[in-house]
Design an enzyme around this catalytic site. Structure first.
Site, short mmCIF file in Angstrom:
data_model
loop_
_atom_site.label_atom_id
_atom_site.label_comp_id
_atom_site.label_asym_id
_atom_site.label_seq_id
_atom_site.Cartn_x
_atom_site.Cartn_y
_atom_site.Cartn_z
N ASP A 79 3.73 5.78 -1.85
CA ASP A 79 4.53 4.55 -1.97
C ASP A 79 3.80 3.43 -2.72
O ASP A 79 4.33 2.32 -2.83
CB ASP A 79 4.91 4.04 -0.57
CG ASP A 79 6.15 4.74 -0.01
OD1 ASP A 79 6.90 5.34 -0.80
OD2 ASP A 79 6.35 4.68 1.21
N ARG A 104 1.39 3.48 5.15
CA ARG A 104 1.07 2.64 3.99
C ARG A 104 -0.14 1.73 4.23
O ARG A 104 -0.56 1.01 3.30
CB ARG A 104 2.29 1.79 3.59
CG ARG A 104 3.49 2.61 3.14
CD ARG A 104 4.53 1.77 2.40
NE ARG A 104 4.04 1.30 1.11
CZ ARG A 104 4.72 0.50 0.29
NH1 ARG A 104 5.92 0.06 0.63
NH2 ARG A 104 4.21 0.13 -0.87
N ARG A 149 10.58 -5.27 8.58
CA ARG A 149 9.18 -5.10 8.18
C ARG A 149 8.33 -6.34 8.51
O ARG A 149 7.60 -6.34 9.48
CB ARG A 149 9.11 -4.78 6.68
CG ARG A 149 9.82 -3.47 6.28
CD ARG A 149 9.15 -2.25 6.86
NE ARG A 149 9.80 -1.00 6.52
CZ ARG A 149 9.52 -0.26 5.46
NH1 ARG A 149 8.60 -0.63 4.60
NH2 ARG A 149 10.15 0.89 5.25
N HIS A 178 14.03 -4.66 3.16
CA HIS A 178 13.17 -5.70 2.58
C HIS A 178 14.08 -6.76 1.96
O HIS A 178 15.14 -6.43 1.42
CB HIS A 178 12.30 -5.12 1.44
CG HIS A 178 11.05 -4.44 1.89
ND1 HIS A 178 10.59 -3.26 1.32
CD2 HIS A 178 10.11 -4.78 2.82
CE1 HIS A 178 9.45 -2.90 1.89
NE2 HIS A 178 9.14 -3.80 2.80
N CYS A 283 10.96 -3.53 -6.55
CA CYS A 283 9.92 -2.95 -5.69
C CYS A 283 8.70 -2.51 -6.51
O CYS A 283 7.58 -2.52 -6.02
CB CYS A 283 10.44 -1.74 -4.95
SG CYS A 283 11.83 -2.05 -3.88
N1 ARG Z 1 9.05 3.77 0.67
C1 ARG Z 1 8.71 2.38 0.59
C2 ARG Z 1 8.75 1.78 1.99
O1 ARG Z 1 9.63 2.12 2.73
C3 ARG Z 1 9.62 1.64 -0.33
C4 ARG Z 1 9.24 0.21 -0.54
C5 ARG Z 1 10.22 -0.57 -1.36
N2 ARG Z 1 9.71 -1.84 -1.70
C6 ARG Z 1 10.39 -2.98 -1.75
N3 ARG Z 1 9.80 -4.02 -2.21
N4 ARG Z 1 11.62 -3.08 -1.32
O2 ARG Z 1 7.92 1.00 2.36
#
Ligand code: ARG
Length: 298
Positions: A79, A104, A149, A178, A283
């Site tokens: 990612d 991550r 998040r 996000h 992203c």
């Molecule tokens: N797979 C990543 C996650 O879920 C995707 C992140 C997407 N980033 C964003 N800025 N929306 O964390």
């Protein structure tokens, strides 16, 4: 820094502003875990295709006169291509992320090292936050997302770090986890600071927010573009604007039309492979704002 290019468009004069971005080539891209509803580890991914699609976005930024910095992709961190989550940078100061999910977590020190090595003042976080994925600078204000998040405590922390007003917004739809999947910043600079006809403005997906947050957005951005669910559902809001050119998904056809009507220049780039990881154009793009950037773009 190149001088802003003034372009006369049908309904408004919009100005393209120089941008400096951080990107990460998706050499190790795949979907091997699931931390958002888009990710299906059982579904095959094509890394070469992801790289080719990403390269088009990268090259387009350069063609538009922007600068792109690159961070080395780390094996085992599929990612990392989504650099928007790698930090939040204003005035040459980088607030480092603290990822929600362990998968991550190892990206954070890599981004912090990159910022340090590249001359940014680097601020380590106490609170869980996913960088520009959840923090968007609009004029002097930071719009901050929470619900999936970044935490509410990180909103307080980011306000203290940058000494700016923070407006907290609650995300309620897991597909739009996000803030940068639900809001697109079209003109980040206020008209007064900019010396032109532009006002700080955004586009957003109303259904991604709870009632209270929607009321805040309506009050603060009466001229915002309200994007239809169909365009939101294909990550249409996950776009990058320089104030004139707006890079969007080719599937967001309604949003493309709305942008044109408002005098923007929508340009489509297909990142279908990266959408398998739940990410799109924005992203993959982290803005690196140097000290005094606002004056420079005026
Ligand atoms: N797979 C990543 C996650 O879920 C995707 C992140 C997407 N980033 C964003 N800025 N929306 O964390």
């Amino acid at each position: 820094m190149s001088t802003p290019e003034t372009v006369t468009a049908p309904t408004a004069t919009r100005t393209a502003h120089h941008r400096r971005y951080l990107m990460c080539r998706p050499e190790h891209f795949t979907v091997s875990y699931k931390i958002n509803p888009w990710m299906e580890p059982a579904k095959p991914t094509d890394t070469a295709k992801a790289v080719a699609q990403w390269q088009k976005l990268h090259d387009l930024y350069l063609e538009l006169g922007h600068e792109v910095e690159l961070i080395d992709p780390l094996d085992g961190f599929p990612d990392m291509v989504y650099t928007a989550n790698g930090g939040f940078v204003i005035d040459g100061r980088a607030y480092v992320p603290k990822f929600r999910f362990v998968e991550r977590a190892g990206e954070a020190p890599a981004f912090a090292d990159w910022f340090r090595a590249s001359g940014f003042d680097t601020i380590e976080p106490e609170e869980v936050n996913e960088g520009e994925g959840d923090f968007l600078l609009v004029g002097d204000t930071i719009l901050a997302g929470t619900g999936f998040r970044s935490t509410g405590d990180s909103h307080r922390e980011v306000g203290e770090v940058f000494g700016r007003e923070v407006v907290s917004l609650n995300l309620i739809d897991p597909r739009f986890y996000h803030l940068d999947t639900a809001i697109s910043v079209l003109d980040p600079v206020e008209g007064a600071a900019n010396g032109g006809p532009e006002r700080a403005n955004i586009a957003y997906l109303p259904g991604a927010f709870d009632d209270a947050s929607r009321a805040i957005l309506e009050e603060r951005f009466p001229d915002a573009i309200l994007v239809a669910d169909a365009d939101g559902a294909v990550f249409g809001l996950n776009s990058a604007s320089d104030g004139y050119n707006v890079i969007i998904s080719p599937r967001a056809t309604g949003f493309e039309k709305q942008l044109r009507e408002r005098g923007y220049n929508p340009i489509t780039v297909d990142l279908s492979e990266l959408l398998l990881g739940g990410g799109g154009i924005k992203c993959c793009t982290l803005e690196l704002r140097a000290a005094g950037d606002e004056e420079k773009s005026a």
